[in-house]
Design an enzyme around this catalytic site. Structure first.
Site, mmCIF file in Angstrom:
data_model
loop_
_atom_site.group_PDB
_atom_site.id
_atom_site.type_symbol
_atom_site.label_atom_id
_atom_site.label_comp_id
_atom_site.label_asym_id
_atom_site.label_seq_id
_atom_site.Cartn_x
_atom_site.Cartn_y
_atom_site.Cartn_z
ATOM 1 N N LYS A 44 30.989 -6.671 -35.753
ATOM 2 C CA LYS A 44 30.924 -6.955 -34.313
ATOM 3 C C LYS A 44 32.332 -7.244 -33.775
ATOM 4 C CE LYS A 44 29.752 -11.764 -35.397
ATOM 5 N NZ LYS A 44 28.620 -12.655 -35.696
ATOM 6 N N TYR A 271 59.039 -22.819 -19.728
ATOM 7 C CA TYR A 271 58.363 -23.379 -18.549
ATOM 8 C C TYR A 271 58.150 -24.886 -18.679
ATOM 9 C CZ TYR A 271 56.998 -18.710 -16.903
ATOM 10 O OH TYR A 271 56.998 -17.421 -16.425
#
Ligand SMILES: *Cc1c(COP(=O)(O)O)cnc(C)c1O
Length: 383
Positions: A44, A271
């Protein structure tokens, strides 16, 4: 994602290398472990990020004949690799949504049914060619996610027989359940679920039974039954946390250094200036960020360490925030004379495993694998 348009350009691109020989070896290792039970493969979520088509091809060549996916759309991709051959079985774990039976029949997918509604839906629509497609019954032994309560299994199987007259066993060919906490060896849930499942299974002697995911295969009770359903371990994840990982790494992620810079103690990186250099520091920028599935929670701040990468054999910490397309690595301790743009930084591999990265990011390796980005150049080896 496999199949996504992809224009390979030289340089400055991170490479996600997927070792299909290691994947096949991992499957064979688990298949040997569970024999004489059979070993399926859970593929999956794009085969846990490694690429459905390539992974299914490699697993089928290794001898795998039973595949599990979450959605029918994934099952259709598996079938596109395998063809409609009856020798291969493809089960859809998430059951049968209303109106989907025709797609399952068209792509020769076996639904894992977990409710009477789903059974009626299947019986009403899967006629003709579909009458030959058996189904699995998902019994819930504690997860409370999908599946029927154990005391309703007999009713379900009887009804499956009535709704599909002439099909032996009511077309239910697999009885399955799923562990709540198999990776926690000592958890009392495991013993309770094994006991509940064994009692259930004894009542349906003709029907194959399947309980274990990757970690279940490493429980002392060896709850292998007829069919094992490993996913994570096939892709190199450690099925037995706290013990040495018996699986081979499948995924390697490396990104070339874009630029190097030197900063003074006291300067900050990235940042919001959350990481401050404590010494004269050499920094390497790599062009990988959270847009590539590198967890943002690998950010390193003054308050806590973050991710790590291997640079020329040295383990080097992240510096500052992981941003969208750029991550900074403190390469002060890497061999200085060899550092230059273009040198590879290894983010995942034999040294920094998917489990390590998951732990450092406050998540699990499953999420690391299934978040692997679409921007990498993918290199398949060992196929
Ligand atoms: C995902 C899944 C598996 C595989 O689990 P891993 O822990 O990845 O081995 C097995 N069974 C079910 C029902 C699943 O949803």
């Amino acid at each position: 994602m496999a199949g996504a348009p992809h224009i390979p350009l030289a340089g400055a691109q991170a490479v996600l290398a997927i070792d299909l020989a290691a994947l096949a070896a991992n499957w064979r290792f688990l298949a040997d472990r569970v024999a004489p039970a059979r070993c399926a493969a859970v593929v999956k979520a794009d085969a846990y990020g490694t690429g459905t088509e390539q992974a299914v091809g490699a697993l089928a060549r290794a001898g795998c004949r039973v595949f599990f996916v979450a959605h029918a759309s994934e099952g259709a991709r598996v079938r596109a690799v395998l063809g409609a051959r009856a020798g291969f079985r493809v089960y859809v774990l998430n059951g049968l949504p209303p109106g989907a039976a025709r797609d399952y029949v068209e792509h020769v997918l076996r639904p894992v049914l977990g409710s009477f509604e789903e059974l009626r839906e299947w019986a009403a629509h899967a006629t003709g060619a579909g009458a030959e497609i058996p189904v699995a019954l998902h019994v819930d032994t504690g997860m409370n996610r999908l599946g029927l309560a154990p005391d309703r299994a007999a009713e379900f199987i009887a009804l499956a027989g009535e709704l599909r007259p002439g099909v032996p066993g009511g077309a239910v060919d697999l009885l399955m359940s799923h562990f709540v906490a198999s990776e926690a060896r000592g958890d009392a849930f495991n013993g309770r679920q094994i006991a509940a499942f064994r009692a259930l299974r004894d009542r349906f002697p003709g029907v194959a039974a399947s309980l274990s995911n990757s970690s279940g295969l490493f429980l002392p009770q060896k709850p292998f039954y007829d069919l094992a359903r490993p996913g994570y371990a096939l892709y190199g994840g450690n099925p037995a946390p706290g013990k040495k990982n018996p699986m081979r790494p499948v995924v390697t992620l490396r990104a070339p250094i874009l630029q190097l810079r030197d900063i003074e103690a006291g300067e900050t990186v990235g940042y919001n200036a959350q990481w401050t250099a404590k010494r004269k520091t050499r920094l390497a920028a790599i062009g990988v960020g959270y847009a590539d599935g590198l967890p943002r929670s690998l950010m390193a701040t003054d308050a806590r360490p973050g991710g790590e990468a291997m640079v020329l054999g040295a383990r080097c910490p992240f510096a500052g925030r992981v941003s969208m397309d750029i991550t900074m690595i403190d390469v002060t301790d890497a061999p200085r004379d060899l550092l230059k743009p273009g040198v590879d930084v290894e983010l995942l591999g034999a040294e920094i495993t998917v489990d390590d990265m998951g732990a450092r990011a406050g998540t699990i390796g499953y999420e690391v694998l299934t978040s692997l980005g679409r921007r990498y150049r993918r290199e398949y080896t060992g196929g």
